[in-house]
Design a protein around this motif. Structure first.
Motif, PDB file in Angstrom:
ATOM      1  N   ALA A  34       0.925  -0.989   0.068  1.00 22.26           N
ATOM      2  CA  ALA A  34       0.014  -0.007   0.083  1.00 22.26           C
ATOM      3  C   ALA A  34       1.271   1.057   0.042  1.00 22.26           C
ATOM      4  O   ALA A  34       0.452   2.143  -0.798  1.00 22.26           O
ATOM      5  CB  ALA A  34      -0.756  -0.096   1.317  1.00 22.26           C
ATOM      6  N   ALA A  35       1.873   1.238   0.667  1.00 19.37           N
ATOM      7  CA  ALA A  35       2.723   2.615   0.716  1.00 19.37           C
ATOM      8  C   ALA A  35       3.252   2.389  -0.539  1.00 19.37           C
ATOM      9  O   ALA A  35       3.815   3.838  -1.342  1.00 19.37           O
ATOM     10  CB  ALA A  35       3.916   1.776   1.736  1.00 19.37           C
ATOM     11  N   VAL A  36       3.936   1.529  -1.484  1.00 19.72           N
ATOM     12  CA  VAL A  36       4.360   1.626  -2.562  1.00 19.72           C
ATOM     13  C   VAL A  36       3.294   2.132  -3.260  1.00 19.72           C
ATOM     14  O   VAL A  36       3.440   2.920  -4.193  1.00 19.72           O
ATOM     15  CB  VAL A  36       5.076   0.170  -3.171  1.00 19.72           C
ATOM     16  CG1 VAL A  36       5.425   0.261  -4.640  1.00 19.72           C
ATOM     17  CG2 VAL A  36       6.351  -0.436  -2.414  1.00 19.72           C
ATOM     18  N   THR A  37       2.437   1.540  -3.847  1.00 21.22           N
ATOM     19  CA  THR A  37       1.717   2.285  -4.021  1.00 21.22           C
ATOM     20  C   THR A  37       0.592   3.751  -3.792  1.00 21.22           C
ATOM     21  O   THR A  37       0.403   4.592  -4.900  1.00 21.22           O
ATOM     22  CB  THR A  37      -0.307   0.971  -4.197  1.00 21.22           C
ATOM     23  OG1 THR A  37      -0.266  -0.076  -4.276  1.00 21.22           O
ATOM     24  CG2 THR A  37      -0.998   1.754  -4.591  1.00 21.22           C
ATOM     25  N   ALA A  38       1.142   4.022  -3.140  1.00 25.12           N
ATOM     26  CA  ALA A  38       0.398   5.917  -2.503  1.00 25.12           C
ATOM     27  C   ALA A  38       1.675   6.017  -3.229  1.00 25.12           C
ATOM     28  O   ALA A  38       1.529   7.208  -3.231  1.00 25.12           O
ATOM     29  CB  ALA A  38       1.103   6.019  -1.134  1.00 25.12           C
ATOM     30  N   SER A  39       2.648   5.851  -3.105  1.00 30.11           N
ATOM     31  CA  SER A  39       4.196   6.798  -3.840  1.00 30.11           C
ATOM     32  C   SER A  39       4.206   6.867  -5.571  1.00 30.11           C
ATOM     33  O   SER A  39       4.218   7.610  -5.973  1.00 30.11           O
ATOM     34  CB  SER A  39       5.635   5.812  -3.289  1.00 30.11           C
ATOM     35  OG  SER A  39       6.150   4.651  -3.911  1.00 30.11           O
ATOM     36  N   ARG A  40       3.380   5.312  -6.146  1.00 28.56           N
ATOM     37  CA  ARG A  40       2.965   6.035  -7.316  1.00 28.56           C
ATOM     38  C   ARG A  40       2.255   5.838  -7.785  1.00 28.56           C
ATOM     39  O   ARG A  40       2.050   6.999  -8.968  1.00 28.56           O
ATOM     40  CB  ARG A  40       3.830   3.650  -7.584  1.00 28.56           C
ATOM     41  CG  ARG A  40       4.965   3.538  -7.465  1.00 28.56           C
ATOM     42  CD  ARG A  40       4.728   1.983  -7.929  1.00 28.56           C
ATOM     43  NE  ARG A  40       4.805   2.164  -9.190  1.00 28.56           N
ATOM     44  CZ  ARG A  40       4.300   0.782 -10.309  1.00 28.56           C
ATOM     45  NH1 ARG A  40       4.768  -0.120  -9.537  1.00 28.56           N
ATOM     46  NH2 ARG A  40       4.384   0.799 -11.895  1.00 28.56           N
ATOM     47  N   SER A  41       1.379   6.054  -7.300  1.00 30.51           N
ATOM     48  CA  SER A  41      -0.469   7.187  -7.618  1.00 30.51           C
ATOM     49  C   SER A  41      -0.505   8.845  -8.197  1.00 30.51           C
ATOM     50  O   SER A  41      -0.967   8.745  -7.867  1.00 30.51           O
ATOM     51  CB  SER A  41      -1.058   6.392  -6.712  1.00 30.51           C
ATOM     52  OG  SER A  41      -1.413   4.614  -6.576  1.00 30.51           O
ATOM     53  N   ALA A  42       0.880   9.109  -6.568  1.00 30.26           N
ATOM     54  CA  ALA A  42       0.887  10.288  -6.678  1.00 30.26           C
ATOM     55  C   ALA A  42       1.124  10.688  -8.421  1.00 30.26           C
ATOM     56  O   ALA A  42       0.769  11.373  -8.867  1.00 30.26           O
ATOM     57  CB  ALA A  42       1.917  10.463  -6.069  1.00 30.26           C
ATOM     58  N   PHE A  43       1.529   9.834  -9.408  1.00 28.54           N
ATOM     59  CA  PHE A  43       1.924  10.672 -10.758  1.00 28.54           C
ATOM     60  C   PHE A  43       1.111   9.365 -11.438  1.00 28.54           C
ATOM     61  O   PHE A  43       1.539   8.220 -11.310  1.00 28.54           O
ATOM     62  CB  PHE A  43       3.662  10.124 -11.042  1.00 28.54           C
ATOM     63  CG  PHE A  43       4.231  11.157 -10.142  1.00 28.54           C
ATOM     64  CD1 PHE A  43       4.762  12.850 -10.086  1.00 28.54           C
ATOM     65  CD2 PHE A  43       4.660  10.166  -8.697  1.00 28.54           C
ATOM     66  CE1 PHE A  43       5.773  13.081  -9.293  1.00 28.54           C
ATOM     67  CE2 PHE A  43       5.320  11.461  -8.569  1.00 28.54           C
ATOM     68  CZ  PHE A  43       6.034  12.320  -8.814  1.00 28.54           C
ATOM     69  N   VAL A  44       0.127  10.238 -12.174  1.00 28.63           N
ATOM     70  CA  VAL A  44      -0.914   9.417 -13.117  1.00 28.63           C
ATOM     71  C   VAL A  44      -0.504   9.311 -14.484  1.00 28.63           C
ATOM     72  O   VAL A  44      -1.084  11.307 -14.955  1.00 28.63           O
ATOM     73  CB  VAL A  44      -1.881   9.183 -12.160  1.00 28.63           C
ATOM     74  CG1 VAL A  44      -3.726   8.812 -13.222  1.00 28.63           C
ATOM     75  CG2 VAL A  44      -2.529   9.188 -10.818  1.00 28.63           C
ATOM     76  N   PRO A  76      -1.996  16.469  -6.248  1.00 28.05           N
ATOM     77  CA  PRO A  76      -1.777  17.170  -4.926  1.00 28.05           C
ATOM     78  C   PRO A  76      -2.157  16.869  -3.160  1.00 28.05           C
ATOM     79  O   PRO A  76      -0.743  17.077  -2.775  1.00 28.05           O
ATOM     80  CB  PRO A  76      -2.648  18.546  -5.451  1.00 28.05           C
ATOM     81  CG  PRO A  76      -3.320  17.928  -6.248  1.00 28.05           C
ATOM     82  CD  PRO A  76      -2.944  17.111  -7.135  1.00 28.05           C
ATOM     83  N   VAL A  77      -2.886  16.257  -3.565  1.00 31.12           N
ATOM     84  CA  VAL A  77      -3.533  15.938  -2.640  1.00 31.12           C
ATOM     85  C   VAL A  77      -2.689  14.957  -1.715  1.00 31.12           C
ATOM     86  O   VAL A  77      -2.182  14.735  -0.092  1.00 31.12           O
ATOM     87  CB  VAL A  77      -5.535  14.928  -2.164  1.00 31.12           C
ATOM     88  CG1 VAL A  77      -5.134  14.923  -0.534  1.00 31.12           C
ATOM     89  CG2 VAL A  77      -6.101  16.804  -2.717  1.00 31.12           C
ATOM     90  N   LEU A  78      -2.051  13.646  -2.281  1.00 30.08           N
ATOM     91  CA  LEU A  78      -1.466  12.491  -1.863  1.00 30.08           C
ATOM     92  C   LEU A  78       0.184  12.774  -1.461  1.00 30.08           C
ATOM     93  O   LEU A  78       0.987  12.567  -0.576  1.00 30.08           O
ATOM     94  CB  LEU A  78      -1.424  11.949  -2.898  1.00 30.08           C
ATOM     95  CG  LEU A  78      -0.569  10.524  -2.219  1.00 30.08           C
ATOM     96  CD1 LEU A  78      -1.117   9.965  -1.453  1.00 30.08           C
ATOM     97  CD2 LEU A  78      -0.722   9.682  -3.743  1.00 30.08           C
ATOM     98  N   ILE A  79       0.135  14.099  -2.517  1.00 27.97           N
ATOM     99  CA  ILE A  79       1.740  14.600  -2.458  1.00 27.97           C
ATOM    100  C   ILE A  79       1.003  15.478  -1.299  1.00 27.97           C
ATOM    101  O   ILE A  79       3.041  15.294  -0.586  1.00 27.97           O
ATOM    102  CB  ILE A  79       1.976  15.678  -3.525  1.00 27.97           C
ATOM    103  CG1 ILE A  79       2.760  14.837  -4.609  1.00 27.97           C
ATOM    104  CG2 ILE A  79       3.418  15.762  -3.272  1.00 27.97           C
ATOM    105  CD1 ILE A  79       3.290  13.240  -4.501  1.00 27.97           C
TER     106      ILE A  79
END
Length: 268
Positions: A34-44, A76-79
């Motif tokens: 989930a952490a990896v997904t969080a960091s990767r999902s910041a860029f769509v 921007p919200v995730l970042i």
């Protein structure tokens, strides 16, 4: 040093450790994914008028170097949540170390030295990484899931505190923070005997305190997160939790320090 009760807990738990760690390892892996997904999902990747998709660009130019920032949209919200989680984890650990520092208590005149002279920067760095990835990144998705799935704030609260905290938060913390601290203290050699021994020592120290810490956690966070899930907008919930995390770290460090001082005085 651990109390006699903590030693007894570890001794009695020892024979069942391998069995109990199986679901813990599963939760660790799930939380890390989930952490990896969080960091990767910041860029769509997105398709826009007049620009090619990443796959088309790659085929046309024959190289991934041809991918441009024009085809990437930042969440921007995730970042913001990742940055906020890391920044407030930095503040929380520095304050916590200042409260428990012997040099800070002895050298300051009625106040605290922030940061303390014996500031453990490696420990703080490990907390910052954990705060950014889990508190900021993973909880971005956890809170989004809870708010989107359950209308009742009590259900959100119960799932957050009695499922995600014991089965995701603490297993991830137990794996990530001791591993990072031990590896960085060994100069980046995470597989060295010194790093492995240090990691096991930190793991045992933290693991022995989890039962009492979890009780304190519920006393503090149940009312805090009731307000969160009842009144705080979804986009602000990660920031709200990270801010109260600074207070939580200070209270926990102060209470632990007070308990240790009381035990020292009683043993004299």
């Amino acid at each position: 040093e651990m109390s006699r009760g903590e030693h007894c807990f570890l001794a009695n738990f020892g024979p069942w450790r391998k069995v109990a760690m199986a679901p813990v390892r599963f939760c660790i892996v799930a939380s890390l994914l989930a952490a990896v997904t969080a960091s990767r999902s910041a860029f769509v990747p997105t398709r826009r008028c007049g620009t090619s998709t990443p796959r088309t660009a790659f085929k046309q130019h024959g190289s991934a170097l041809s991918l441009t920032l024009d085809s990437i949209e930042v969440d921007p919200v995730l970042i913001e949540h990742i940055a906020t989680g890391g920044a407030l984890a930095l503040a929380g650990d520095v304050i916590a170390q200042s409260l428990t520092s012997e040099k800070s208590a002895s050298d300051s005149e009625g106040g605290l030295n922030i940061p303390p002279e014996d500031w453990d920067k490696v420990r703080t760095a490990a907390f910052v990484v954990f705060g950014a990835l889990y508190t900021g990144g993973v909880q971005h998705f956890i809170f989004g899931f809870l708010n989107a799935t359950f209308d009742n704030p009590i259900k959100r609260l119960l799932l957050a505190q009695f499922f995600f905290i014991p089965f995701c938060y603490y297993p991830t913390f137990l794996f990530m923070v001791p591993t990072l601290r031990a590896g960085w203290e060994a100069g980046g050699d995470f597989a060295s005997p010194e790093a492995v021994e240090r990691r096991e020592s930190l793991f045992t120290e933290v693991f022995g305190k989890i039962p009492s810490t979890l009780l304190r956690n519920w006393c503090f966070w149940l009312p805090v997160q009731f307000v969160q899930f009842s009144f705080v907008p979804t986009d602000l919930q990660v920031t709200y939790c990270a801010a109260f995390g600074v207070i939580w770290n200070a209270i926990l460090s102060w209470s632990t320090s007070s308990t240790q001082e009381a035990k020292t005085e009683a043993s004299k």
